[in-house]
Scaffold this motif. Structure first.
Motif, PDB file in Angstrom:
ATOM      1  N   GLU A 106       0.831  -1.200   0.000  1.00 51.51           N
ATOM      2  CA  GLU A 106       0.000   0.000   0.000  1.00 51.51           C
ATOM      3  C   GLU A 106       0.870   1.255   0.000  1.00 51.51           C
ATOM      4  O   GLU A 106       0.577   2.242  -0.687  1.00 51.51           O
ATOM      5  N   ASP A 107       1.938   1.224   0.777  1.00 47.59           N
ATOM      6  CA  ASP A 107       2.874   2.356   0.807  1.00 47.59           C
ATOM      7  C   ASP A 107       3.512   2.567  -0.558  1.00 47.59           C
ATOM      8  O   ASP A 107       3.690   3.708  -1.007  1.00 47.59           O
ATOM      9  N   PHE A 108       3.850   1.467  -1.231  1.00 49.46           N
ATOM     10  CA  PHE A 108       4.422   1.518  -2.577  1.00 49.46           C
ATOM     11  C   PHE A 108       3.484   2.246  -3.533  1.00 49.46           C
ATOM     12  O   PHE A 108       3.889   3.161  -4.270  1.00 49.46           O
ATOM     13  N   ALA A 109       2.212   1.871  -3.524  1.00 49.19           N
ATOM     14  CA  ALA A 109       1.240   2.480  -4.426  1.00 49.19           C
ATOM     15  C   ALA A 109       1.029   3.958  -4.108  1.00 49.19           C
ATOM     16  O   ALA A 109       1.032   4.818  -5.001  1.00 49.19           O
ATOM     17  N   ARG A 123      11.320  -0.628   2.957  1.00 46.57           N
ATOM     18  CA  ARG A 123      10.142  -0.656   3.822  1.00 46.57           C
ATOM     19  C   ARG A 123       9.916  -2.052   4.398  1.00 46.57           C
ATOM     20  O   ARG A 123       9.537  -2.210   5.552  1.00 46.57           O
ATOM     21  N   CYS A 124      10.163  -3.073   3.590  1.00 46.60           N
ATOM     22  CA  CYS A 124       9.972  -4.449   4.046  1.00 46.60           C
ATOM     23  C   CYS A 124      10.946  -4.775   5.177  1.00 46.60           C
ATOM     24  O   CYS A 124      10.561  -5.344   6.203  1.00 46.60           O
ATOM     25  N   ASN A 125      12.224  -4.417   4.990  1.00 50.94           N
ATOM     26  CA  ASN A 125      13.213  -4.639   6.047  1.00 50.94           C
ATOM     27  C   ASN A 125      12.864  -3.835   7.299  1.00 50.94           C
ATOM     28  O   ASN A 125      13.006  -4.306   8.425  1.00 50.94           O
ATOM     29  N   GLN A 126      12.393  -2.614   7.071  1.00 53.52           N
ATOM     30  CA  GLN A 126      12.136  -1.679   8.165  1.00 53.52           C
ATOM     31  C   GLN A 126      10.922  -2.085   8.998  1.00 53.52           C
ATOM     32  O   GLN A 126      10.879  -1.833  10.197  1.00 53.52           O
ATOM     33  N   THR A 127       9.952  -2.721   8.373  1.00 53.10           N
ATOM     34  CA  THR A 127       8.691  -3.013   9.065  1.00 53.10           C
ATOM     35  C   THR A 127       8.508  -4.509   9.300  1.00 53.10           C
ATOM     36  O   THR A 127       8.691  -5.003  10.403  1.00 53.10           O
ATOM     37  N   VAL A 128       8.171  -5.239   8.257  1.00 44.71           N
ATOM     38  CA  VAL A 128       7.805  -6.649   8.405  1.00 44.71           C
ATOM     39  C   VAL A 128       8.951  -7.481   8.965  1.00 44.71           C
ATOM     40  O   VAL A 128       8.774  -8.256   9.905  1.00 44.71           O
ATOM     41  N   LYS A 129      10.150  -7.341   8.401  1.00 40.63           N
ATOM     42  CA  LYS A 129      11.251  -8.223   8.774  1.00 40.63           C
ATOM     43  C   LYS A 129      11.936  -7.815  10.073  1.00 40.63           C
ATOM     44  O   LYS A 129      12.159  -8.647  10.959  1.00 40.63           O
ATOM     45  N   PHE A 130      12.318  -6.552  10.205  1.00 38.96           N
ATOM     46  CA  PHE A 130      13.105  -6.144  11.362  1.00 38.96           C
ATOM     47  C   PHE A 130      12.261  -5.578  12.495  1.00 38.96           C
ATOM     48  O   PHE A 130      12.798  -5.153  13.513  1.00 38.96           O
ATOM     49  N   PHE A 175      19.953  -0.801   1.472  1.00 46.83           N
ATOM     50  CA  PHE A 175      18.605  -1.237   1.812  1.00 46.83           C
ATOM     51  C   PHE A 175      18.401  -1.460   3.312  1.00 46.83           C
ATOM     52  O   PHE A 175      17.304  -1.804   3.733  1.00 46.83           O
ATOM     53  N   LEU A 176      19.466  -1.247   4.100  1.00 47.31           N
ATOM     54  CA  LEU A 176      19.395  -1.558   5.527  1.00 47.31           C
ATOM     55  C   LEU A 176      19.739  -0.374   6.417  1.00 47.31           C
ATOM     56  O   LEU A 176      19.932  -0.543   7.621  1.00 47.31           O
ATOM     57  N   PHE A 177      19.799   0.826   5.842  1.00 50.57           N
ATOM     58  CA  PHE A 177      20.192   1.999   6.626  1.00 50.57           C
ATOM     59  C   PHE A 177      19.186   2.301   7.741  1.00 50.57           C
ATOM     60  O   PHE A 177      19.522   2.934   8.739  1.00 50.57           O
TER      61      PHE A 177
END
Length: 394
Positions: A106-109, A123-130, A175-177
């Motif tokens: 949704e953020d992407f769109a 965003r995926c690393n920042q939210t879902v994964k980490f 991608f990990l900053f």
């Protein structure tokens, strides 16, 4: 070759930095079904750690199963399960589809519709994964979360530091900053010091069923690399057309939606004025794509938002002092010299030399200029400050 055989623990600190034996150290290994994360799980198991494998189902695997080279979809979940069975660790699949859709897709769109250029992997690393997965790992009583990212975590004088991978061709620091200090204290990156060639050799050594599997190349939920199709599916009617306008005000043509364009784009404009033209601005509210000569892409500075600071001291002190940094504005570009500062109360980066084709919504990652390997942090680009003020007037 790295020695991956379990050895008798003689005391001190184990390879993950804990003052206890590997057998007494529980690790959650994030397993995407690819070679890298599979090797991490196998390495840790071989060293004697108490390893639990977790795979996240992030989107509709039924629709994605035919897409080769993606992650976290049907075949990848199957591959991760096979690896876990072979190396003898428990494996769980967590359904994170709704979280992934809300926090990443949704953020992407919405970011594209606002005229910016998103980076969903961050965003995926920042939210879902980490965030979400890290919390799950703690709930399982794990001492740490281990991933297959190519980046190094080292213990510095002021705590854990994040450094670029030893294999520069695989470095994923861009991608990990957004990894926070708290997250960095808990996450481990066992592949950060290894070249990809050695990781492939380890996959063969462990006889992993994914040893020959190709690396993922695309954004997992973007079939055939068509960002516009994904945005239109998530936001029906988003492809409304508008004008293609030159910096000097001339209307040169029509377009079929701002979601089809990004800053610096040259191809696919379908306008001709006798000179090369590039997209220099996207005016999403008015559905206008502004084009101009290449020199109009040059920027002297960047205003940043959501800035995550990992350097020594505080961001405020570094910006007040105009601290020198190296700045990377795209994952494929080398870092360039610049300085921290302020524009009002917003953090700003000033380039020593103008940089080209910087898009709002992308990331600016900051590195220590003395060695060039330590990640000082970074943020998302709120606005590019043009070297050519004609862009401001557009």
């Amino acid at each position: 070759m790295t020695d991956t055989k379990a050895a008798a623990w003689t005391g001190g600190v184990n390879s993950l930095g804990f003052a206890k034996s590997p057998a007494d150290t529980r690790v959650v290994a994030a397993m995407s079904g690819g070679v890298d994360s599979s090797v991490v799980a196998a390495m840790l198991k071989a060293e004697g750690y108490d390893v639990i494998g977790i795979t996240l189902q992030l989107y509709d695997h039924g629709a994605a199963i035919e897409k080769k080279g993606a992650c976290c979809a049907g075949q990848d979940i199957h591959d991760a399960r096979n690896v876990a069975d072979q190396i003898g660790i428990p494996h769980y699949v967590l359904d994170y589809e709704s979280r992934f859709r809300e926090q990443v897709m949704e953020d992407f769109a919405d970011t594209y519709l606002a005229g910016s250029t998103p980076i969903p992997c961050i965003r995926c690393n920042q939210t879902v994964k980490f965030s979400d997965l890290l919390r799950t790992a703690k709930e399982l009583g794990a001492d740490c979360l281990a991933t297959g990212h190519y980046i190094r975590r080292t213990d510095g004088d002021a705590g854990p530091e994040l450094h670029r991978a030893a294999d520069a061709s695989r470095d994923q620091s861009y991608f990990l900053f957004a990894t926070t200090r708290e997250q960095l204290d808990y996450i481990r990156f066992p592949l950060g010091g290894l070249p990809k060639t050695e990781v492939r050799e380890l996959a063969d050594q462990f006889n992993l069923p994914v040893a020959a599997k190709p690396d993922s190349q695309d954004i997992c939920f973007v079939p055939e690399g068509s960002y516009a199709k994904v945005v239109e599916k998530l936001r029906p009617g988003s492809g409304r057309g508008g004008e293609i306008v030159h910096l000097d005000g001339r209307v040169l043509g029509q377009h079929e939606g701002v979601i089809h364009y990004t800053i610096g784009q040259r191809r696919g404009l379908n306008v001709a004025v006798g000179e090369p033209l590039f997209v220099v601005k996207i005016d999403a509210p008015n559905r206008r794509v502004v084009v101009g000569p290449r020199e109009a892409l040059m920027t002297s500075g960047l205003l940043l938002e959501e800035l995550n600071w990992l350097g020594a001291g505080s961001l405020e002190a570094a910006a007040d002092a105009g601290a020198p940094v190296l700045v990377r504005v795209r994952s494929t570009r080398p870092p360039v010299p610049g300085r921290l500062g302020w524009q009002g109360d917003i953090p700003v980066i000033w380039f020593d030399e103008p940089e080209e084709g910087v898009a709002r919504g992308q990331a600016a990652v900051l590195y220590d200029p003395t060695g060039g390997t330590q990640i000082l942090g970074g943020g998302f680009i709120l606005k590019a400050i043009p070297a050519d003020e004609r862009v401001v007037a557009a």
